[in-house]
Design a protein around this motif. Structure first.
Motif, short mmCIF file in Angstrom:
data_model
loop_
_atom_site.label_atom_id
_atom_site.label_comp_id
_atom_site.label_asym_id
_atom_site.label_seq_id
_atom_site.Cartn_x
_atom_site.Cartn_y
_atom_site.Cartn_z
N LYS A 37 -99.71 54.04 5.41
CA LYS A 37 -100.32 54.85 6.47
C LYS A 37 -101.10 56.02 5.91
O LYS A 37 -102.19 56.36 6.40
N ALA A 38 -100.56 56.63 4.85
CA ALA A 38 -101.20 57.81 4.27
C ALA A 38 -102.56 57.48 3.65
O ALA A 38 -103.46 58.32 3.65
N VAL A 39 -102.71 56.26 3.12
CA VAL A 39 -103.95 55.92 2.41
C VAL A 39 -104.96 55.16 3.27
O VAL A 39 -106.08 54.90 2.81
N LEU A 40 -104.61 54.81 4.50
CA LEU A 40 -105.51 53.99 5.32
C LEU A 40 -106.94 54.54 5.41
O LEU A 40 -107.90 53.76 5.33
N PRO A 41 -107.14 55.87 5.61
CA PRO A 41 -108.52 56.36 5.71
C PRO A 41 -109.37 56.05 4.48
O PRO A 41 -110.59 55.90 4.58
N THR B 227 -93.50 48.04 13.11
CA THR B 227 -93.20 49.47 13.17
C THR B 227 -93.44 50.09 14.54
O THR B 227 -92.91 51.17 14.84
N GLY B 228 -94.28 49.46 15.35
CA GLY B 228 -94.68 50.06 16.62
C GLY B 228 -95.67 51.19 16.45
O GLY B 228 -95.97 51.91 17.42
N ASP B 229 -96.24 51.33 15.26
CA ASP B 229 -97.19 52.41 14.98
C ASP B 229 -98.61 51.92 15.27
O ASP B 229 -99.10 50.99 14.61
N PRO B 230 -99.30 52.53 16.24
CA PRO B 230 -100.65 52.06 16.59
C PRO B 230 -101.68 52.26 15.49
O PRO B 230 -102.74 51.64 15.52
N ALA B 231 -101.38 53.12 14.50
CA ALA B 231 -102.34 53.33 13.41
C ALA B 231 -102.63 52.02 12.68
O ALA B 231 -103.77 51.75 12.30
N PHE B 232 -101.61 51.20 12.52
CA PHE B 232 -101.79 49.91 11.83
C PHE B 232 -102.48 48.90 12.75
O PHE B 232 -103.43 48.22 12.34
N THR B 233 -102.01 48.82 13.98
CA THR B 233 -102.59 47.87 14.92
C THR B 233 -104.06 48.17 15.18
O THR B 233 -104.90 47.26 15.19
N ASP B 234 -104.37 49.44 15.38
CA ASP B 234 -105.75 49.82 15.68
C ASP B 234 -106.69 49.48 14.53
O ASP B 234 -107.80 48.97 14.75
#
Length: 231
Positions: free
Chosen positions: A135-139, A174-181
């Motif tokens: 998640k930290a490196v996605l950008p 995880t239920g984290d939208p950052a990944f799904t989006d």
């Protein structure tokens, strides 16, 4: 894959593993990037772990579960502790700074498979640490119109498709939208046309009399948001 197929594949893999205590390493048997055979990859061990679990689920043979856990341990042995106690799984153990996103995510997903199958807290912790790092490196892996295979390196189409699937799977777990989006965005990026921006100012006219012996040329800075071929 048929029941016999996945079991046979795992049995074949056992013939080339390098055993070290409770860990199995699955070496590559060809040269790559200047390194000879037997180079290691946390991704390969993660894939082998997931395959072992698949064989175990289909056959009920506990030897496949044991192998899966050992491959998972091998992936953990090759993992790198990064910022904020995160975990990164290198595709190429001999090049730990070459951070390939799809290879890392494949091993992260394997940690979740292992944690669910075994209830092992070590695999669960590895999954959580790997998720936090991802998640930290996605950008850094999103150009705005395309995904990156590694930092500064556009992903080929097949890896864009794979990364989109991996991200959506992480989002579901995880239920984290950052990944799904981002997974949905990568899927859309595969179909949207590129955005190409030319130079801010037109180039100065060439004085053709200077080019009697060679073809004239000018350099133009072109910015694109995804891989393109320009003519």
């Amino acid at each position: 894959v048929s029941e016999g197929g996945v079991g046979a594949a795992m049995t074949s893999a056992q013939k080339i593993v390098l055993a070290d205590g409770e860990s199995y390493t699955l070496p590559y048997l060809f040269s790559w990037m200047g390194h000879g055979p037997n180079w290691q990859s946390a991704m390969a061990e993660g894939v082998a772990a997931s395959a072992g679990l698949s064989a175990w689920n289909r056959t009920g043979d506990d030897t496949f579960l044991d192998s899966a856990m050992r491959f998972g341990n091998g992936a953990l042995d090759d993992a790198i502790t990064v910022e904020n106690n995160g975990l990164w799984f290198p595709l190429y153990v001999f090049a730990p700074s070459y951070r390939v996103l799809n290879g890392h995510m494949q091993a992260v997903l394997a940690m979740n498979d292992l944690a669910e199958a075994t209830g092992d807290d070590g695999f669960a912790d590895a999954f959580n640490r790997g998720v936090a790092t991802t998640k930290a490196v996605l950008p850094k892996y999103d150009t705005g119109g395309w995904g990156r295979y590694a930092i500064g390196e556009d992903a080929p189409v097949k890896y864009m498709t794979l990364m989109a699937t991996q991200l959506k799977e992480l989002g579901q777990i995880t239920g984290d939208p950052a990944f799904t989006d981002l997974g949905n965005k990568f899927t859309a990026d595969l179909k949207t046309p590129p955005v190409i921006t030319g130079p801010a100012e037109p180039p100065k006219p060439l004085k053709l009399k200077k080019f009697k012996q060679q073809k004239p040329f000018i350099k133009l800075r072109i910015v694109r948001d995804k891989p393109v071929t320009l003519t």
